[in-house]
Enzyme design. Structure first.
Site, PDB file in Angstrom:
ATOM      1  N   GLU A   1       0.353  -0.965   0.126  1.00 10.59           N
ATOM      2  CA  GLU A   1       0.099  -0.210  -0.528  1.00 10.59           C
ATOM      3  C   GLU A   1       0.891   1.456  -0.144  1.00 10.59           C
ATOM      4  O   GLU A   1       2.106   1.302   0.591  1.00 10.59           O
ATOM      5  CB  GLU A   1      -0.925   0.354   1.182  1.00 10.59           C
ATOM      6  CG  GLU A   1      -1.937   1.270   1.404  1.00 10.59           C
ATOM      7  CD  GLU A   1      -2.606   1.112   2.839  1.00 10.59           C
ATOM      8  OE1 GLU A   1      -3.201   1.783   2.952  1.00 10.59           O
ATOM      9  OE2 GLU A   1      -2.506   0.454   4.335  1.00 10.59           O
TER      10      GLU A   1
ATOM     11  N   LYS B   1      -9.477   2.717  -2.383  1.00 11.43           N
ATOM     12  CA  LYS B   1      -9.622   2.276  -0.745  1.00 11.43           C
ATOM     13  C   LYS B   1     -11.158   2.503  -0.496  1.00 11.43           C
ATOM     14  O   LYS B   1     -11.294   3.978  -0.444  1.00 11.43           O
ATOM     15  CB  LYS B   1      -8.425   2.537  -0.098  1.00 11.43           C
ATOM     16  CG  LYS B   1      -8.719   2.012   1.514  1.00 11.43           C
ATOM     17  CD  LYS B   1      -6.937   2.393   2.812  1.00 11.43           C
ATOM     18  CE  LYS B   1      -7.383   1.417   4.001  1.00 11.43           C
ATOM     19  NZ  LYS B   1      -5.717   2.566   4.074  1.00 11.43           N
TER      20      LYS B   1
ATOM     21  N   CYS C   1      -5.697  -3.090   1.944  1.00 12.04           N
ATOM     22  CA  CYS C   1      -4.974  -3.115   3.729  1.00 12.04           C
ATOM     23  C   CYS C   1      -6.767  -2.959   4.628  1.00 12.04           C
ATOM     24  O   CYS C   1      -7.209  -4.297   4.216  1.00 12.04           O
ATOM     25  CB  CYS C   1      -4.470  -2.077   4.151  1.00 12.04           C
ATOM     26  SG  CYS C   1      -3.672  -1.850   5.585  1.00 12.04           S
TER      27      CYS C   1
END
Length: 552
Positions: A45, A113, A149
């Site tokens: 990430e 994300k 994540c």
């Protein structure tokens, strides 16, 4: 359609703000992936910017430069594996935490994300906009879903990816260390593979960034939760992972399972890595510290020597008339065992000069804590002078117990640029010293063996600022103090909770009071490696002005 697929996992150490340096790491890993015949190179990430960039990412010229460099990477890597790489993305004026898929000289896909963490050390709702959950992307016929994540910690993103055709999950992360974090991650990812029936690869960043340590420890799971790969913790690594398609879909072929050390070793390795990276990434090469003959400065000197090499560490003994002979002997013994430079700088003459200067103003008063603190602040002044003269960063040596209750002198022994043991309670300092004396690893740069004399570990702790002083004169025994602090700090317990565990109410209320009134010191203290869920700084944000006391 091919029945085999190779992914090269690059568990690498990015530097925040070093866009070109991070891009070069991508290129180096890409060449390794191409030589290995990989279909895809995967990186963690926000790798192109480093993580966590905090408000730096909001600067338009910075995130635009990062995006431009990612697009240039696409044109540089046209004749080999695709690249999956974390970085900022722009949707109009909306800034996202994104994951880019580069193939054929262009950006083939962007994953945004969705769940933005906004707790502990994370403030992503401050810096990014949430993205919509999208379906998988395709690389050489394989449909890959990449929850970024935090997205993997929730059911919805992985389930949506599975429902829209993903055949594997590749999860890029910038997940910082705290004790037992790897086990928590694996349990979460087992839930995702059980729910979706898909194999999952968890790829994590490694390296130190300010107080945070990214511990790597990337791994892969097959459906059912079987561990197919475990990469090392606290170390950079590049690993080629092979997937094969059978009657039940894609499966990850068994890869190496790196040894996962116990929590004590992981803590020690995290402190070594954090200091090493803090030095390297800020441009310092050498450190110095005041070596008192006590246990805290001994473990800090050892961490420094293991991080940088003994030749990069200067240990300075600054004795006063209250410094005991055994402290003089023990400090020198530590420096000699480690192989560090040892300087002897008595403070008696300087202290007397300061006393004489202040005598007219102090006339009619009795000596007290003021005179004790003059010693500590004079030591800080001398150490900072050495730091300025020789370009060596000053390390502070206060453990978490002292930092919590203010048992340290601001502008004195708190002076310095970094504190390796800031998140280590005193009782754990004892454990770490014994562990380091008994163990040596390849990532340690100092000699093996007993580098911290047993007398340092076993003698009663003392600041040695007045005759026959002991820490126990002002504080409860450290096993009592540390447990009370664990309850108040790490578990947000009440005074009643502490009393219920058997501690004296008056003692608990005293510790709580010291904890609150010391906030101003911590606000000005040096950063240090985060090892727990409640490290002082971003994990625990209390007001300096605070009249609350738990007296219910």
């Amino acid at each position: 359609m091919a029945d085999r697929f190779r992914i090269t996992l690059a568990q690498l150490n990015a530097t925040v703000g070093d866009i070109e340096g991070n891009a070069q790491k991508v290129l180096d890993a890409w060449h390794q992936a191409r030589a290995a015949g990989a279909d895809l190179l995967a990186l963690p990430e926000m790798f192109i910017t480093g993580y966590n960039p905090q408000d730096l990412i909001l600067k338009p010229v910075f995130h635009q430069a990062a995006i431009a460099r990612i697009r240039r990477l696409a044109t540089q890597c046209t004749d080999g594996p695709a690249i999956a790489l974390g970085g900022p993305t722009l949707d109009g004026v909306r800034l996202h935490n994104g994951y880019y898929i580069l193939q054929g000289g262009k950006v083939k896909a962007e994953v945004l994300k969705h769940h933005l963490p906004n707790f502990n050390v994370f403030d992503e709702e401050r810096t990014f906009e949430p993205g919509d959950v999208a379906g998988p992307y395709v690389v050489n016929g394989l449909r890959i879903g990449s929850p970024v994540c935090e997205d993997a910690w929730y059911e919805d993103v992985a389930e949506t990816l599975a429902e829209t055709g993903a055949e594997i999950l590749l999860v890029p992360n910038g997940s910082p260390y705290f004790r037992e974090k790897l086990e928590i991650r694996q349990n979460v990812m087992v839930s995702r593979v059980v729910e979706t029936g898909l194999p999952a690869i968890y790829l994590n960043l490694v390296g130190g960034q300010d107080d945070q340590v990214f511990d790597g420890g990337s791994f892969a799971l097959n459906p059912g939760g079987g561990l197919a790969l475990q990469m090392p913790v606290m170390e950079e690594a590049v690993q080629h992972v092979d997937l094969a398609r059978g009657p039940d879909g894609w499966r990850i072929e068994q890869g190496p399972l790196a040894h996962v050390p116990d929590a004590l070793e992981q803590d020690y390795h995290a402190m070594v890595l954090a200091l090493r990276d803090y030095m390297r990434k800020t441009g310092f090469e050498k450190v110095l510290l005041g070596l008192s003959g006590g246990i805290d400065s001994a473990i800090v000197a050892t961490i420094a020597a293991d991080s940088l090499g003994p030749d990069k560490v200067r240990c300075v003994m600054l004795p006063s008339e209250y410094t005991s002979d055994h402290s003089l002997e023990d400090a020198k013994a530590v420096a000699q065992a480690l192989g560090c430079r040892y300087d002897f700088v008595p403070i008696t003459e300087g202290r007397q000069a300061i006393t004489n200067t202040l005598a007219p103003l102090f006339e009619g008063t009795q000596p007290d804590l003021t005179e004790e603190n003059i010693q500590s602040r004079l030591r800080g002044l001398l150490l900072m002078a050495l730091s300025n003269k020789f370009g060596e960063m000053l390390l502070t040596t206060g453990n978490k117990s002292e930092v919590a209750v203010g048992y340290a002198t601001i502008y004195g022994d708190m002076a310095g640029g970094y504190n390796p043991i800031k998140d280590v309670y005193k009782t754990r300092v004892f454990e770490l010293c014994r562990w380091r004396n008994a163990h040596h690893r390849g990532w340690m740069m100092a000699p093996e063996g007993e580098v911290i004399p047993d007398r340092i570990i076993t003698k009663p702790p003392s600041a040695e600022l007045r005759p026959d002083q002991k820490d126990a004169d002002s504080l409860p025994p450290y096993d009592v103090l540390d447990r009370i602090l664990e309850l108040l700090v790490d578990h947000d317990a009440s005074v009643a909770d502490c009393v219920g565990e058997g501690f004296d109410r008056e003692t608990v209320e005293k510790i709580e009071h010291l904890l609150y009134i010391s906030e101003y010191k911590r606000f000005q203290s040096a950063p240090g490696a985060r090892l727990s869920r409640k490290a002082f700084w971003l994990d625990r944000r209390y007001p300096i002005v605070n009249r609350w006391r738990d007296r219910q």
